[in-house]
Design a protein around this motif. Structure first.
Motif, PDB file in Angstrom:
ATOM      1  N   SER A 185       0.847  -1.193   0.000  1.00 19.17           N
ATOM      2  CA  SER A 185       0.000   0.000   0.000  1.00 19.17           C
ATOM      3  C   SER A 185       0.880   1.239   0.000  1.00 19.17           C
ATOM      4  O   SER A 185       2.045   1.190   0.396  1.00 19.17           O
TER       5      SER A 185
ATOM      6  N   ALA B  76       1.126   4.980   1.645  1.00 17.15           N
ATOM      7  CA  ALA B  76       0.605   5.739   2.774  1.00 17.15           C
ATOM      8  C   ALA B  76       0.392   7.198   2.402  1.00 17.15           C
ATOM      9  O   ALA B  76       1.171   7.779   1.638  1.00 17.15           O
TER      10      ALA B  76
ATOM     11  N   GLY C 286       2.704   9.813   7.650  1.00 20.42           N
ATOM     12  CA  GLY C 286       3.144   9.139   8.861  1.00 20.42           C
ATOM     13  C   GLY C 286       3.147  10.123  10.017  1.00 20.42           C
ATOM     14  O   GLY C 286       3.247  11.337   9.815  1.00 20.42           O
TER      15      GLY C 286
ATOM     16  N   LEU D 108       1.173   4.968  10.683  1.00 18.86           N
ATOM     17  CA  LEU D 108       0.937   5.166   9.256  1.00 18.86           C
ATOM     18  C   LEU D 108      -0.507   5.604   9.040  1.00 18.86           C
ATOM     19  O   LEU D 108      -1.414   5.131   9.732  1.00 18.86           O
TER      20      LEU D 108
ATOM     21  N   LEU E  31      -3.403   5.840   6.106  1.00 21.21           N
ATOM     22  CA  LEU E  31      -3.766   5.382   4.773  1.00 21.21           C
ATOM     23  C   LEU E  31      -5.191   5.812   4.465  1.00 21.21           C
ATOM     24  O   LEU E  31      -6.113   5.529   5.243  1.00 21.21           O
TER      25      LEU E  31
ATOM     26  N   ASN F  72      -5.165  -3.458   3.600  1.00 20.59           N
ATOM     27  CA  ASN F  72      -4.599  -3.097   4.900  1.00 20.59           C
ATOM     28  C   ASN F  72      -4.857  -4.141   5.973  1.00 20.59           C
ATOM     29  O   ASN F  72      -4.162  -4.143   6.993  1.00 20.59           O
TER      30      ASN F  72
ATOM     31  N   VAL G 235       4.082  -1.216   3.456  1.00 25.19           N
ATOM     32  CA  VAL G 235       3.583   0.134   3.216  1.00 25.19           C
ATOM     33  C   VAL G 235       4.729   1.018   2.753  1.00 25.19           C
ATOM     34  O   VAL G 235       5.791   1.056   3.382  1.00 25.19           O
TER      35      VAL G 235
ATOM     36  N   LEU H  70       6.172   4.695   2.210  1.00 21.77           N
ATOM     37  CA  LEU H  70       5.977   6.015   2.814  1.00 21.77           C
ATOM     38  C   LEU H  70       7.112   6.932   2.397  1.00 21.77           C
ATOM     39  O   LEU H  70       8.288   6.554   2.485  1.00 21.77           O
TER      40      LEU H  70
ATOM     41  N   TRP I 294      -5.512   4.427  10.579  1.00 15.79           N
ATOM     42  CA  TRP I 294      -4.302   4.793  11.323  1.00 15.79           C
ATOM     43  C   TRP I 294      -3.710   3.498  11.868  1.00 15.79           C
ATOM     44  O   TRP I 294      -4.314   2.834  12.717  1.00 15.79           O
TER      45      TRP I 294
END
Length: 312
Positions: A127, A129, A132, A139, A141, A152, A160, A162, A193
């Protein structure tokens, strides 16, 4: 009239209004515009971008997440492949159609990549993000067609991606960015979250990983500053979380408290030979009786079922 309209119509009728009063609408708009921030933790306040990234890494690792730090987006597929290989996982992932993921050089790896939502039969997912949070290593999303929420929670391993530039200090900072990105009334259907992998200790305080979601959470952090620091010679020996500790292999056979790690006793510390045992050897008939007793015990107490694949 829809059910929603019926509910609002009933409320307006009980208040004696019709919903078109300009003064009432202005009061509501002003109150929303002047929403005051809550109490902000001091942990992430006043930190530079680099310090926020450092704090995010420390808090994410404290939550049992693992990290790989790469210098650019083009390094992400290789980092994902290395993670799967290091955990002896199948080289297949499912991802969304987010442009931040679809434009990566997946073809340069041996990974099998599929796209779309998960139906629970995917072992690993990737995924992207939205951001953060440094104060907790969390994280953020945002759901949507490009980032299905099922990725998720359903796969056993969640990876993930980021960008270090998207690491904010606090939750409030991320909410402000979300509102600015989507606008009032256009927020995503879900904002997840995620802090560390899924876990629960509800039953007898026994920690179970993967209780309500992935049992592993791996973060691929894109930080161009990592390459700059390496070029300047100011980087640490290894980015936090990117390099596992070396595996130390030792023999566990014939371990003795007085035996050094090498396995051999010191010549001057050899113990005297033990006296022979006085226990008489068993006769063939006694050995047959013991074997029969063992078989009867096995029949009375069958082996338990093997542990489920969902157990850690």
């Amino acid at each position: 009239m829809t059910p929603r309209e019926q509910v609002f119509s009933t409320i307006r009728r009980s208040l004696g209004v019709n919903g078109l009063e300009a003064p009432r609408a202005a009061i509501v708009a002003e109150r929303l515009a002047r929403r005051a921030p809550g109490v902000l933790p001091a942990r992430a306040q006043g930190k530079s971008a680099a310090q926020r990234v450092e704090l995010f890494i420390a808090m994410a690792e404290a939550s049992a997440a693992t990290l790989s730090v790469v210098a650019g987006p083009h390094d992400v597929p290789a980092a994902v492949a290395d993670y799967l290989r290091g955990h002896n996982l199948a080289p297949t992932v499912r991802r969304g159609d987010d442009p931040r993921l679809s434009g990566l050089p997946w073809a340069k790896t041996a990974l099998g990549v599929s796209t779309g939502r998960s139906f629970g039969d995917d072992e690993s997912a990737v995924s992207a993000a939205f951001g953060g949070v440094a104060e907790t290593g969390t994280l953020v999303l945002a759901s949507g067609p490009d980032n299905p929420t099922t990725l998720n929670f359903l796969p056993d391993n969640h990876i993930v991606v980021l960008d270090a530039a998207d690491v904010a200090a606090t939750y409030e900072d991320v909410w402000t960015r979300l509102r600015a990105r989507y606008g009032d009334g256009l927020m995503p259907r879900a904002v997840n979250w995620i802090t560390g992998p899924s876990r629960s200790a509800d039953i007898e305080q026994i920690l179970l990983m993967g209780a309500h979601g992935p049992r592993r959470l791996h973060i691929v952090l894109i930080d161009p500053a990592a390459r700059s620091a390496e070029a300047d010679g100011t980087a640490a020996a290894a980015p936090a979380g990117s390099t596992p500790s070396p595996v130390e292999v030792r023999s566990t056979l014939n371990v003795d408290a007085d035996t050094p790690e090498g396995g051999d006793e010191r010549p001057d510390e050899r113990k005297p030979d033990k006296p022979p045992s006085d226990t008489p050897a068993k006769t063939p008939q006694e050995e047959d009786d013991d074997d029969k007793l063992d078989e009867e015990l096995d029949d009375s107490f069958p082996a338990s079922d093997p542990p489920a694949s969902t157990q850690p």
